[in-house]
Scaffold this motif. Sequence first.
Motif, mmCIF file in Angstrom:
data_model
loop_
_atom_site.group_PDB
_atom_site.id
_atom_site.type_symbol
_atom_site.label_atom_id
_atom_site.label_comp_id
_atom_site.label_asym_id
_atom_site.label_seq_id
_atom_site.Cartn_x
_atom_site.Cartn_y
_atom_site.Cartn_z
ATOM 1 N N UNK A 248 0.737 -1.232 0.008
ATOM 2 C CA UNK A 248 -0.105 0.032 -0.006
ATOM 3 C C UNK A 248 0.918 1.194 0.114
ATOM 4 N N UNK A 249 1.831 1.142 0.857
ATOM 5 C CA UNK A 249 2.765 2.474 0.890
ATOM 6 C C UNK A 249 3.378 2.577 -0.348
ATOM 7 N N UNK A 250 3.786 1.566 -1.125
ATOM 8 C CA UNK A 250 4.439 1.571 -2.457
ATOM 9 C C UNK A 250 3.754 2.129 -3.484
ATOM 10 N N UNK A 251 2.324 1.907 -3.350
ATOM 11 C CA UNK A 251 1.489 2.222 -4.418
ATOM 12 C C UNK A 251 1.100 3.788 -4.265
ATOM 13 N N UNK A 252 0.790 4.423 -2.832
ATOM 14 C CA UNK A 252 0.465 5.661 -2.633
ATOM 15 C C UNK A 252 2.001 6.525 -3.117
ATOM 16 N N UNK A 253 3.011 5.865 -2.711
ATOM 17 C CA UNK A 253 4.232 6.513 -3.134
ATOM 18 C C UNK A 253 4.574 6.857 -4.470
ATOM 19 N N UNK A 267 2.691 1.088 -13.125
ATOM 20 C CA UNK A 267 3.335 0.040 -12.818
ATOM 21 C C UNK A 267 4.116 -0.015 -11.425
ATOM 22 N N UNK A 268 3.538 -0.797 -10.469
ATOM 23 C CA UNK A 268 4.377 -0.771 -9.141
ATOM 24 C C UNK A 268 4.763 -2.153 -8.993
ATOM 25 N N UNK A 269 6.121 -2.311 -8.729
ATOM 26 C CA UNK A 269 6.506 -3.723 -8.744
ATOM 27 C C UNK A 269 6.471 -4.640 -9.909
ATOM 28 N N UNK A 270 6.171 -4.046 -11.074
ATOM 29 C CA UNK A 270 5.802 -5.063 -12.187
ATOM 30 C C UNK A 270 4.493 -5.436 -12.549
ATOM 31 N N UNK A 271 3.451 -4.704 -11.392
ATOM 32 C CA UNK A 271 2.100 -5.186 -11.510
ATOM 33 C C UNK A 271 1.413 -3.962 -12.026
ATOM 34 N N UNK A 272 0.476 -4.082 -12.830
ATOM 35 C CA UNK A 272 -0.402 -2.880 -13.302
ATOM 36 C C UNK A 272 -1.288 -2.414 -12.148
ATOM 37 N N UNK A 273 -1.341 -1.123 -11.659
ATOM 38 C CA UNK A 273 -2.026 -0.637 -10.708
ATOM 39 C C UNK A 273 -2.903 0.570 -11.197
ATOM 40 N N UNK A 274 -4.282 0.480 -10.853
ATOM 41 C CA UNK A 274 -5.255 1.540 -11.017
ATOM 42 C C UNK A 274 -5.438 2.352 -10.074
ATOM 43 N N UNK A 275 -6.220 3.755 -10.475
ATOM 44 C CA UNK A 275 -6.501 4.352 -9.111
ATOM 45 C C UNK A 275 -7.615 3.903 -8.174
ATOM 46 N N UNK A 276 -8.002 2.820 -8.451
ATOM 47 C CA UNK A 276 -8.995 2.219 -7.634
ATOM 48 C C UNK A 276 -8.132 1.407 -6.584
#
Length: 298
Positions: A248-253, A267-276
């Motif tokens: 969670x901290x990585x996504x926010x950062x 992309x966070x850590x090789x994973x696709x991440x959306x605003x949701x």
Amino acid sequence: MNTANSRLLRSVLYVPADKPRAIAKSVKLDTDAIIFDLEDAVALSMKAEGRENLRAHFRKTHDVRALQAIRINAFDTEFATEDFLAARACNPDAIVLPKVASTADLEVLFDALDETDAPASIRVWAMIETARGVANAAQIAQQMQYKGSRLDAFIAGTNDLFKETGVSGPKARKVAHPWLMQIVLGARCGGLSVIDGVFNDHSDAAGFRAHCEAGSGMGFDGVSVIHPNQISTANEAYAPAHDQIEEAQAIVTEFKKAENAERGVISVGGRMVERLHLAEAEALLAKVAIIENEIRRR
């Protein structure tokens, strides 16, 4: 994290209202909430004494960290009126209404609270523990939401639900999994917190931990607790794990970086991440902050 309020409901301890020593001890425990029970846990001959015990308890000044709720008997019983009057006089954080099968059941309680000029701080938690209640869970949550009601939470009453439906044996919970998910989904339709049912064998620590982990994975905010030795396990199981916090901290950062300010997907850590996922991460970190604050208060 529960959506109805900023208070934790990881562990919700039931305490019989006819046991004054248990009432006194409960407020010193690390449970997130206490439900003082005037319903199933109290024998018919002890109902009046239970009400007086609660009046005496709430008249005293306590340094209580936990939310304090009172479960009354349903309004189709002979005990409901006196239970309600006692609960109203105690001014608890919430009144728990059992066997809620439709919005009509809740409206009786809401009307009684309004007629007695109850403050808005007295909330309502509804027990979903009948076949009709499960079938109507989403409708109940949505209709009460639109009415701007006091309703904050659903509690799964699994023992009564299993009894009514005839489900039994070691696989009862697995069989009932779709019904429990209906309660969770119903709660989310109205932005409510949702609490899992009890694990009856408080001597089975491993079984209770598995019960909590399963409930957390299903989306429950916490679990009903029947013995103090279950509290720490419940609190741990319904708190975010270390790897979840780090993610969670990585996504926010990453979303805070200037180059990602307008992006909907990164992309966070090789994973696709959306605003949701960002919203989920922020909610998880907010829950962590609440837990840390509660720990400091102890």
